[in-house]
Design a protein around this motif. Structure first.
Motif, PDB file in Angstrom:
ATOM      1  N   PHE A  71     -58.625  11.792  31.729  1.00 53.61           N
ATOM      2  CA  PHE A  71     -59.080  13.128  32.093  1.00 53.61           C
ATOM      3  C   PHE A  71     -59.645  13.811  30.843  1.00 53.61           C
ATOM      4  O   PHE A  71     -58.909  14.143  29.913  1.00 53.61           O
ATOM      5  CB  PHE A  71     -57.929  13.949  32.680  1.00 53.61           C
ATOM      6  N   ASN A  72     -60.939  13.976  30.822  1.00 51.32           N
ATOM      7  CA  ASN A  72     -61.631  14.495  29.644  1.00 51.32           C
ATOM      8  C   ASN A  72     -61.648  16.019  29.636  1.00 51.32           C
ATOM      9  O   ASN A  72     -62.695  16.652  29.766  1.00 51.32           O
ATOM     10  CB  ASN A  72     -63.054  13.940  29.595  1.00 51.32           C
ATOM     11  N   ARG A  73     -60.486  16.591  29.506  1.00 47.15           N
ATOM     12  CA  ARG A  73     -60.374  18.031  29.339  1.00 47.15           C
ATOM     13  C   ARG A  73     -59.101  18.350  28.579  1.00 47.15           C
ATOM     14  O   ARG A  73     -58.214  17.498  28.422  1.00 47.15           O
ATOM     15  CB  ARG A  73     -60.381  18.770  30.683  1.00 47.15           C
ATOM     16  N   LYS A  74     -59.025  19.551  28.070  1.00 44.60           N
ATOM     17  CA  LYS A  74     -57.875  19.977  27.286  1.00 44.60           C
ATOM     18  C   LYS A  74     -56.940  20.805  28.171  1.00 44.60           C
ATOM     19  O   LYS A  74     -57.365  21.726  28.850  1.00 44.60           O
ATOM     20  CB  LYS A  74     -58.335  20.800  26.092  1.00 44.60           C
ATOM     21  N   TYR A  75     -55.677  20.435  28.167  1.00 48.06           N
ATOM     22  CA  TYR A  75     -54.664  21.160  28.931  1.00 48.06           C
ATOM     23  C   TYR A  75     -53.760  21.918  27.974  1.00 48.06           C
ATOM     24  O   TYR A  75     -53.318  21.367  26.959  1.00 48.06           O
ATOM     25  CB  TYR A  75     -53.806  20.198  29.758  1.00 48.06           C
ATOM     26  N   LYS A  76     -53.487  23.177  28.303  1.00 51.66           N
ATOM     27  CA  LYS A  76     -52.522  23.951  27.536  1.00 51.66           C
ATOM     28  C   LYS A  76     -51.121  23.747  28.122  1.00 51.66           C
ATOM     29  O   LYS A  76     -50.968  23.290  29.250  1.00 51.66           O
ATOM     30  CB  LYS A  76     -52.897  25.436  27.552  1.00 51.66           C
ATOM     31  N   ILE A 136     -48.511  11.975  37.067  1.00 48.89           N
ATOM     32  CA  ILE A 136     -47.739  11.651  35.865  1.00 48.89           C
ATOM     33  C   ILE A 136     -48.643  10.911  34.889  1.00 48.89           C
ATOM     34  O   ILE A 136     -49.288   9.927  35.248  1.00 48.89           O
ATOM     35  CB  ILE A 136     -46.518  10.787  36.205  1.00 48.89           C
ATOM     36  N   ALA A 137     -48.682  11.380  33.663  1.00 51.03           N
ATOM     37  CA  ALA A 137     -49.536  10.764  32.649  1.00 51.03           C
ATOM     38  C   ALA A 137     -48.901   9.487  32.109  1.00 51.03           C
ATOM     39  O   ALA A 137     -47.696   9.440  31.855  1.00 51.03           O
ATOM     40  CB  ALA A 137     -49.792  11.749  31.514  1.00 51.03           C
ATOM     41  N   ASP A 138     -49.730   8.449  31.965  1.00 45.65           N
ATOM     42  CA  ASP A 138     -49.269   7.224  31.301  1.00 45.65           C
ATOM     43  C   ASP A 138     -49.332   7.373  29.790  1.00 45.65           C
ATOM     44  O   ASP A 138     -48.506   6.824  29.067  1.00 45.65           O
ATOM     45  CB  ASP A 138     -50.140   6.033  31.731  1.00 45.65           C
ATOM     46  N   ASP A 139     -50.331   8.109  29.317  1.00 44.88           N
ATOM     47  CA  ASP A 139     -50.491   8.305  27.881  1.00 44.88           C
ATOM     48  C   ASP A 139     -51.188   9.635  27.635  1.00 44.88           C
ATOM     49  O   ASP A 139     -51.936  10.125  28.498  1.00 44.88           O
ATOM     50  CB  ASP A 139     -51.314   7.163  27.284  1.00 44.88           C
ATOM     51  N   PHE A 140     -50.952  10.224  26.479  1.00 39.27           N
ATOM     52  CA  PHE A 140     -51.585  11.504  26.147  1.00 39.27           C
ATOM     53  C   PHE A 140     -51.423  11.784  24.663  1.00 39.27           C
ATOM     54  O   PHE A 140     -50.580  11.175  23.977  1.00 39.27           O
ATOM     55  CB  PHE A 140     -50.977  12.648  26.967  1.00 39.27           C
ATOM     56  N   GLN A 141     -52.234  12.700  24.180  1.00 42.69           N
ATOM     57  CA  GLN A 141     -52.141  13.178  22.803  1.00 42.69           C
ATOM     58  C   GLN A 141     -51.704  14.645  22.845  1.00 42.69           C
ATOM     59  O   GLN A 141     -52.223  15.422  23.627  1.00 42.69           O
ATOM     60  CB  GLN A 141     -53.487  13.049  22.082  1.00 42.69           C
ATOM     61  N   LYS A 142     -50.755  14.998  21.989  1.00 42.13           N
ATOM     62  CA  LYS A 142     -50.241  16.366  21.983  1.00 42.13           C
ATOM     63  C   LYS A 142     -50.401  16.976  20.594  1.00 42.13           C
ATOM     64  O   LYS A 142     -50.047  16.348  19.589  1.00 42.13           O
ATOM     65  CB  LYS A 142     -48.771  16.405  22.407  1.00 42.13           C
ATOM     66  N   GLU A 143     -50.930  18.191  20.571  1.00 41.26           N
ATOM     67  CA  GLU A 143     -51.061  18.927  19.322  1.00 41.26           C
ATOM     68  C   GLU A 143     -50.177  20.157  19.413  1.00 41.26           C
ATOM     69  O   GLU A 143     -50.378  21.034  20.254  1.00 41.26           O
ATOM     70  CB  GLU A 143     -52.517  19.338  19.087  1.00 41.26           C
ATOM     71  N   GLU A 144     -49.180  20.224  18.542  1.00 39.42           N
ATOM     72  CA  GLU A 144     -48.208  21.311  18.587  1.00 39.42           C
ATOM     73  C   GLU A 144     -48.592  22.428  17.621  1.00 39.42           C
ATOM     74  O   GLU A 144     -49.144  22.181  16.549  1.00 39.42           O
ATOM     75  CB  GLU A 144     -46.818  20.783  18.241  1.00 39.42           C
ATOM     76  N   PHE A 145     -48.259  23.661  18.033  1.00 38.72           N
ATOM     77  CA  PHE A 145     -48.497  24.841  17.208  1.00 38.72           C
ATOM     78  C   PHE A 145     -47.213  25.648  17.122  1.00 38.72           C
ATOM     79  O   PHE A 145     -46.361  25.582  18.012  1.00 38.72           O
ATOM     80  CB  PHE A 145     -49.624  25.695  17.789  1.00 38.72           C
ATOM     81  N   ALA A 146     -47.089  26.416  16.060  1.00 34.30           N
ATOM     82  CA  ALA A 146     -45.864  27.189  15.845  1.00 34.30           C
ATOM     83  C   ALA A 146     -45.765  28.380  16.775  1.00 34.30           C
ATOM     84  O   ALA A 146     -44.680  28.703  17.280  1.00 34.30           O
ATOM     85  CB  ALA A 146     -45.792  27.652  14.386  1.00 34.30           C
ATOM     86  N   VAL A 147     -46.898  29.063  17.032  1.00 33.45           N
ATOM     87  CA  VAL A 147     -46.872  30.292  17.825  1.00 33.45           C
ATOM     88  C   VAL A 147     -47.635  30.140  19.136  1.00 33.45           C
ATOM     89  O   VAL A 147     -47.094  30.421  20.206  1.00 33.45           O
ATOM     90  CB  VAL A 147     -47.446  31.479  17.013  1.00 33.45           C
ATOM     91  N   LYS A 148     -48.851  29.687  19.075  1.00 33.30           N
ATOM     92  CA  LYS A 148     -49.629  29.569  20.303  1.00 33.30           C
ATOM     93  C   LYS A 148     -49.255  28.294  21.062  1.00 33.30           C
ATOM     94  O   LYS A 148     -48.527  27.435  20.557  1.00 33.30           O
ATOM     95  CB  LYS A 148     -51.116  29.616  20.002  1.00 33.30           C
ATOM     96  N   GLU A 149     -49.776  28.183  22.284  1.00 31.26           N
ATOM     97  CA  GLU A 149     -49.417  27.074  23.164  1.00 31.26           C
ATOM     98  C   GLU A 149     -49.868  25.726  22.590  1.00 31.26           C
ATOM     99  O   GLU A 149     -50.938  25.618  21.994  1.00 31.26           O
ATOM    100  CB  GLU A 149     -50.070  27.257  24.536  1.00 31.26           C
ATOM    101  N   SER A 150     -49.019  24.721  22.794  1.00 30.58           N
ATOM    102  CA  SER A 150     -49.414  23.362  22.441  1.00 30.58           C
ATOM    103  C   SER A 150     -50.516  22.896  23.383  1.00 30.58           C
ATOM    104  O   SER A 150     -50.647  23.400  24.504  1.00 30.58           O
ATOM    105  CB  SER A 150     -48.211  22.422  22.534  1.00 30.58           C
ATOM    106  N   GLU A 151     -51.294  21.930  22.952  1.00 26.85           N
ATOM    107  CA  GLU A 151     -52.428  21.442  23.736  1.00 26.85           C
ATOM    108  C   GLU A 151     -52.330  19.931  23.926  1.00 26.85           C
ATOM    109  O   GLU A 151     -51.868  19.208  23.043  1.00 26.85           O
ATOM    110  CB  GLU A 151     -53.743  21.807  23.043  1.00 26.85           C
TER     111      GLU A 151
END
Length: 387
Positions: A135-140, A109-124
């Motif tokens: 965790f120094n990686r990007k999750y879709k 379970i993440a304590d904190d995170f940054q989320k980037e939302e997109f209209a069509v493709k997957e959020s990251e």
């Protein structure tokens, strides 16, 4: 420590118990009661969801594999399933969103995170942290378990409601202190006031002697030159009792309003026992079931593709274990379920909280001779022939 930092931790019963003492010097009474009401309500919901069983199905049949184990026993090396789901639901309800990532087959379970939302493709998701690890990686979106609590105005409703409590509780607290304090009258004869050392002795009497007298459990107060102190004690005990009752009512009101914001029957968080069965049924219908349905759908959508789901592969959350079942109370109903062929013996035992036998005969469906097809009446046949 700021209140928002404290809320960042997992809500536990011990933290809920000490909150009023831990922050009594740095929080206003209204904030403390608001926090207490929120934590009580959220902890109740989280504990109930954590009690549920996550069932996994393959081709329409219940199947217990590694997924079942990770969801119901040990999601990661440092948490069991109860701790995991309590924390997850607590974060979801308070922050209105919660994120879980899979790290080496461990659910974190993440304590904190940054989320980037997109209209069509997957959020990251980036900058995902747990404790002091980032965790120094990007999750879709397809890589994570992410839920958003749709009751987005719950915290706004509660904040606006509790805006009035600071003034109300402060007034109630002041009245309580005044009612419980020492009051009295001091008669000073004119002869005493004419003494040349009167001002000095009067100041010492007020600041030292009376101060020690009021603070001590047992004490003697020295007076001179005909001075007379009379304690004013009328209705003191009655007032103290009333003020305690006033504060208690404010706390109950705070609990009720917090519960309503999260769709929990207020009677449950207040500890009322009258009508508890109806209250639990309502809690399951309007609060727990929507949450567990959302979790089951998210798990199913992330674990299986559409064809697999259509073929009977899915994950569901069984909330029937929330209510305690007395086998003697359900004996007649259990008999009807088996006799009508609705459930077999092992299925009935499982719903009653008993261990299924696993025997072949217990997995068969039975039906009594009392059940048969409905006979077609002669009148019905004549009507059909006419048509």
């Amino acid at each position: 420590m700021r209140i928002i930092e404290w809320f960042g931790r997992l809500f536990t019963r011990s933290e809920r118990t000490v909150i009023l003492n831990e922050y009594k010097n740095e929080l206003q009474n209204s904030i403390a009661i608001q926090a207490f009401a929120l934590i009580t309500t959220i902890d109740m919901i989280a504990s109930l969801v954590a009690k549920c069983e996550f069932k996994t199905y393959r081709n329409g049949k219940e199947f217990k594999g590694y997924e079942w184990y990770s969801l119901n026993v040990k999601p990661n090396k440092n948490q069991n399933s109860t701790e995991f789901w309590q924390e997850f639901i607590s974060k979801l309800l308070f922050y209105r969103e919660a994120l879980v990532i899979n790290v080496n087959n461990q659910l974190i379970i993440a304590d904190d995170f940054q989320k980037e939302e997109f209209a069509v493709k997957e959020s990251e998701f980036t900058q995902i942290s747990r404790g002091d690890i980032t965790f120094n990686r990007k999750y879709k979106m397809s890589d994570v378990l992410y839920l958003r609590y749709t009751n987005s105005d719950a915290m706004q409703i509660i904040s606006s409601i509790f805006g009035m409590y600071e003034k109300l509780i402060s007034v109630a607290s002041d009245k309580y202190i005044k009612a419980g304090g020492q009051k009295g009258t001091l008669e000073i004869p004119a002869a005493a006031m004419g003494d040349k050392d009167f001002e000095k002795r009067y100041t010492k009497l007020m600041n030292e002697h009376f101060g020690s007298f009021f603070k001590s459990t047992n004490a003697v107060l020295p007076l001179w030159n005909g001075m007379k102190y009379t304690a004013v004690t009328s209705d003191s005990v009655k007032k103290t009792t009333n003020e305690i009752s006033d504060i208690s009512k404010l706390v109950d009101d705070a609990l009720s309003r917090a519960a309503q914001a999260y769709k929990v029957p207020p009677a449950l968080v207040r500890g009322d026992v009258a009508g508890i069965e109806d209250a639990v049924n309502m809690l399951l219908t309007v609060c727990i079931d929507p949450l567990t349905d959302m979790i089951g759908e998210e798990l199913t959508g992330k674990k299986f593709d559409p064809i697999e789901v259509i073929n009977g592969n899915y994950i569901s959350v069984d909330t029937s274990c929330i209510k305690h079942i007395d086998i003697f109370d359900i004996a007649v109903n259990a008999d009807k379920l088996i006799a009508s062929g609705m459930m077999n013996i092992d299925e009935t035992r499982d719903k009653a909280g008993l261990t299924p036998t696993g025997e072949k005969w217990a997995r068969r469906h039975y039906i009594t001779k009392n059940y048969t097809t409905t006979p077609v009446s002669y009148t019905h046949l004549r009507a059909h022939e006419t048509l």
